[in-house]
Scaffold this active site. Sequence first.
Site, PDB file in Angstrom:
ATOM      1  N   CYS A 133      22.050  72.057  27.292  1.00 18.16           N
ATOM      2  CA  CYS A 133      22.333  71.421  28.187  1.00 18.16           C
ATOM      3  C   CYS A 133      23.316  72.120  29.691  1.00 18.16           C
ATOM      4  O   CYS A 133      24.544  71.611  30.104  1.00 18.16           O
ATOM      5  CB  CYS A 133      23.757  70.333  27.695  1.00 18.16           C
ATOM      6  SG  CYS A 133      23.320  69.254  26.210  1.00 18.16           S
ATOM      7  N   GLU A 151      16.098  70.561  29.399  1.00 19.62           N
ATOM      8  CA  GLU A 151      15.878  70.463  28.757  1.00 19.62           C
ATOM      9  C   GLU A 151      14.602  69.964  27.426  1.00 19.62           C
ATOM     10  O   GLU A 151      14.197  69.873  26.299  1.00 19.62           O
ATOM     11  CB  GLU A 151      17.301  70.449  27.108  1.00 19.62           C
ATOM     12  CG  GLU A 151      17.847  69.820  27.189  1.00 19.62           C
ATOM     13  CD  GLU A 151      19.061  69.224  26.305  1.00 19.62           C
ATOM     14  OE1 GLU A 151      19.026  70.060  25.047  1.00 19.62           O
ATOM     15  OE2 GLU A 151      19.830  70.078  26.793  1.00 19.62           O
ATOM     16  N   HIS A 159      31.440  69.118  29.602  1.00 17.73           N
ATOM     17  CA  HIS A 159      30.352  68.421  29.315  1.00 17.73           C
ATOM     18  C   HIS A 159      30.850  66.947  28.485  1.00 17.73           C
ATOM     19  O   HIS A 159      30.690  67.378  28.064  1.00 17.73           O
ATOM     20  CB  HIS A 159      29.213  69.472  28.985  1.00 17.73           C
ATOM     21  CG  HIS A 159      28.041  68.931  27.996  1.00 17.73           C
ATOM     22  ND1 HIS A 159      27.800  67.900  28.917  1.00 17.73           N
ATOM     23  CD2 HIS A 159      27.866  68.785  26.436  1.00 17.73           C
ATOM     24  CE1 HIS A 159      26.453  68.047  27.502  1.00 17.73           C
ATOM     25  NE2 HIS A 159      26.571  68.039  26.623  1.00 17.73           N
TER      26      HIS A 159
HETATM   27  N1  CAA Z   1      37.214  52.778  15.688  1.00 20.77           N
HETATM   28  C1  CAA Z   1      37.753  53.044  16.531  1.00 20.77           C
HETATM   29  N2  CAA Z   1      37.302  54.783  16.198  1.00 20.77           N
HETATM   30  C2  CAA Z   1      36.214  54.963  15.279  1.00 20.77           C
HETATM   31  C3  CAA Z   1      35.933  53.335  14.914  1.00 20.77           C
HETATM   32  C4  CAA Z   1      36.118  52.189  14.870  1.00 20.77           C
HETATM   33  N3  CAA Z   1      36.692  51.434  14.072  1.00 20.77           N
HETATM   34  N4  CAA Z   1      35.362  53.816  13.826  1.00 20.77           N
HETATM   35  C5  CAA Z   1      34.622  55.117  13.287  1.00 20.77           C
HETATM   36  N5  CAA Z   1      35.317  55.542  14.898  1.00 20.77           N
HETATM   37  C6  CAA Z   1      35.709  56.498  15.105  1.00 20.77           C
HETATM   38  C7  CAA Z   1      35.105  57.978  14.366  1.00 20.77           C
HETATM   39  O1  CAA Z   1      37.018  57.891  13.718  1.00 20.77           O
HETATM   40  C8  CAA Z   1      35.258  59.225  15.141  1.00 20.77           C
HETATM   41  O2  CAA Z   1      36.447  59.143  15.642  1.00 20.77           O
HETATM   42  P1  CAA Z   1      36.612  61.620  15.810  1.00 20.77           P
HETATM   43  O3  CAA Z   1      35.902  62.118  16.649  1.00 20.77           O
HETATM   44  O4  CAA Z   1      37.335  61.808  17.126  1.00 20.77           O
HETATM   45  O5  CAA Z   1      36.897  62.157  14.699  1.00 20.77           O
HETATM   46  C9  CAA Z   1      34.031  58.790  15.796  1.00 20.77           C
HETATM   47  O6  CAA Z   1      34.245  57.403  16.002  1.00 20.77           O
HETATM   48  C10 CAA Z   1      32.313  58.821  15.476  1.00 20.77           C
HETATM   49  O7  CAA Z   1      32.713  58.620  13.734  1.00 20.77           O
HETATM   50  P2  CAA Z   1      31.795  59.470  12.852  1.00 20.77           P
HETATM   51  O8  CAA Z   1      32.496  60.609  13.116  1.00 20.77           O
HETATM   52  O9  CAA Z   1      32.293  58.712  11.758  1.00 20.77           O
HETATM   53  O10 CAA Z   1      30.658  58.916  13.792  1.00 20.77           O
HETATM   54  P3  CAA Z   1      29.547  60.092  13.340  1.00 20.77           P
HETATM   55  O11 CAA Z   1      29.443  60.071  12.173  1.00 20.77           O
HETATM   56  O12 CAA Z   1      28.298  58.476  13.811  1.00 20.77           O
HETATM   57  O13 CAA Z   1      28.760  61.082  13.884  1.00 20.77           O
HETATM   58  C11 CAA Z   1      27.937  61.814  15.864  1.00 20.77           C
HETATM   59  C12 CAA Z   1      29.056  60.874  15.474  1.00 20.77           C
HETATM   60  C13 CAA Z   1      29.188  63.677  15.873  1.00 20.77           C
HETATM   61  C14 CAA Z   1      28.971  62.340  17.496  1.00 20.77           C
HETATM   62  C15 CAA Z   1      26.747  61.390  16.390  1.00 20.77           C
HETATM   63  O14 CAA Z   1      26.534  60.740  17.140  1.00 20.77           O
HETATM   64  C16 CAA Z   1      26.381  62.234  16.696  1.00 20.77           C
HETATM   65  O15 CAA Z   1      24.971  63.462  15.897  1.00 20.77           O
HETATM   66  N6  CAA Z   1      25.604  62.614  18.080  1.00 20.77           N
HETATM   67  C17 CAA Z   1      25.321  63.609  18.663  1.00 20.77           C
HETATM   68  C18 CAA Z   1      25.165  64.598  19.030  1.00 20.77           C
HETATM   69  C19 CAA Z   1      26.294  65.058  19.744  1.00 20.77           C
HETATM   70  O16 CAA Z   1      26.551  64.597  20.775  1.00 20.77           O
HETATM   71  N7  CAA Z   1      26.634  66.226  19.638  1.00 20.77           N
HETATM   72  C20 CAA Z   1      27.787  66.337  21.014  1.00 20.77           C
HETATM   73  C21 CAA Z   1      28.025  68.186  20.898  1.00 20.77           C
HETATM   74  S1  CAA Z   1      26.640  68.838  21.418  1.00 20.77           S
HETATM   75  C22 CAA Z   1      26.153  68.718  23.199  1.00 20.77           C
HETATM   76  O17 CAA Z   1      26.493  68.864  23.197  1.00 20.77           O
HETATM   77  C23 CAA Z   1      24.251  68.916  23.224  1.00 20.77           C
HETATM   78  C24 CAA Z   1      24.603  68.130  23.519  1.00 20.77           C
HETATM   79  O18 CAA Z   1      24.317  67.882  24.537  1.00 20.77           O
HETATM   80  C25 CAA Z   1      23.280  67.074  22.596  1.00 20.77           C
END
Ligand code: CAA
Length: 389
Positions: A111, A79, A233
């Site tokens: 992906c 991609e 994935h």
């Molecule tokens: N200790 C341990 N855990 C902690 C923590 C701490 N101090 N602080 C936060 N966490 C945990 C949270 O509880 C959360 O856990 P859960 O997911 O189990 O609820 C995790 O850490 C992430 O925290 P947030 O949700 O608050 O993080 P965020 O808002 O920054 O977003 C994300 C995380 C959505 C993955 C972001 O990084 C993102 O948008 N990434 C890109 C999108 C992505 O990869 N999506 C995956 C599916 S899409 C796909 O597969 C296609 C592709 O390859 C892109």
Amino acid sequence: MNVGIDKIGFFTPNYYVDMVDLAHARNDDPNKYLIGIGQTEQAVIPNTQDTVAMAANAAVQILDDDNRDKISLIILGTETGIDNSKSGAIYLQNLLGLSRHARAFEIKQACYGATAGIQMAKDFVNLHPDQQALVVGADVARYGVETPGEVTQGGGAVAMTIAANPEIMKLSKNSSVYSDDIMDFWRPMDRTEALVDGHYSNDIYQQFFVKTIHDYLETNDMQLTDLQALVFHLPYTKMGLKGLREILPEVDEAKQKSLLNEFEASRVYSKRVGNLYTGSLYLSLLSLLDNSTDLKVGDQIGIFSYGSGAQGEFYTGELQAGFKNPIRKANMEKMLDSRTRLSVSEYETMLNQWPKLDAGDYTLDVKNDKAEFTFNGVSESKRQYQSKN
Ligand code: CAA
């Protein structure tokens, strides 16, 4: 007839940023990155390694005198392609010296591209068992500095040959697929960084996983207990764990423990590389093959592919006699261990050196890039690649 993955090779460039360093620089708790996201290191991709160069560096590891002349189908799943018209697979064919009597093309569906390639290659080899296919998933996963997706970047390539009587894994005849028009992750034509609705994409991923695994088990009259391991994935490794946790309550405690153990083996490499987009699922498979201590020949592995936008597919593979390969594992560890650790500011500099879409002609300095294949720049609007051997 048995058709499946005969050989598997991986490449990621020589640089990484440590996730604790990145967390400190972003004023985040390191445990969010290490546990909440499930990443310890992230590959940083220099501008001399694009999708095609990385694909060639992965593929060259699995080509030999036995399979080179049999490859008559070359599919690149990506991609982050390098041209809006010409496929990266044609560049690959040339760089690798593969037969001109081959179909060579590129597949795009986020992906999911490499899985589409594998399924097409499987059907092709079933019809032409004396021939083989080369399928490569290669990408640069970029979201940008100080974005929510920054912690889920990475890059690299996984190359596989698909053949009759494979060394590694026989692929199931059937799959369960599910697709829908979903705006969870996309990259408009004028951008080098993806747009993403991260939490929404997590939800869709889990929904598609549950739908496709249940459909697969029901249609094929199987139980979850028939699978010795599941690979996912892994855009970040916690994502696969979230998927696995959706179905663990369906089995007893002992089976839960064993599936969780196998999952840990499947995420060893991705924790250190980050997201590869199309190749991520197959890096997870490679990690399982290399790091599981309990799997044996004949075991059934569940395989979940997800491509935003969105396409899901669940299928299975049966381990074959050559699935363990100590030399492959040693090479893999050497590649990861010998990388240079960048400071966060060095990583940011490298990320920002990525060529802009309207950069015109330019020449890149490849002397510090030790990989066999490099991207050397653009001359008269044509991309220039180099093979050092
Ligand atoms: N200790 C341990 N855990 C902690 C923590 C701490 N101090 N602080 C936060 N966490 C945990 C949270 O509880 C959360 O856990 P859960 O997911 O189990 O609820 C995790 O850490 C992430 O925290 P947030 O949700 O608050 O993080 P965020 O808002 O920054 O977003 C994300 C995380 C959505 C993955 C972001 O990084 C993102 O948008 N990434 C890109 C999108 C992505 O990869 N999506 C995956 C599916 S899409 C796909 O597969 C296609 C592709 O390859 C892109």
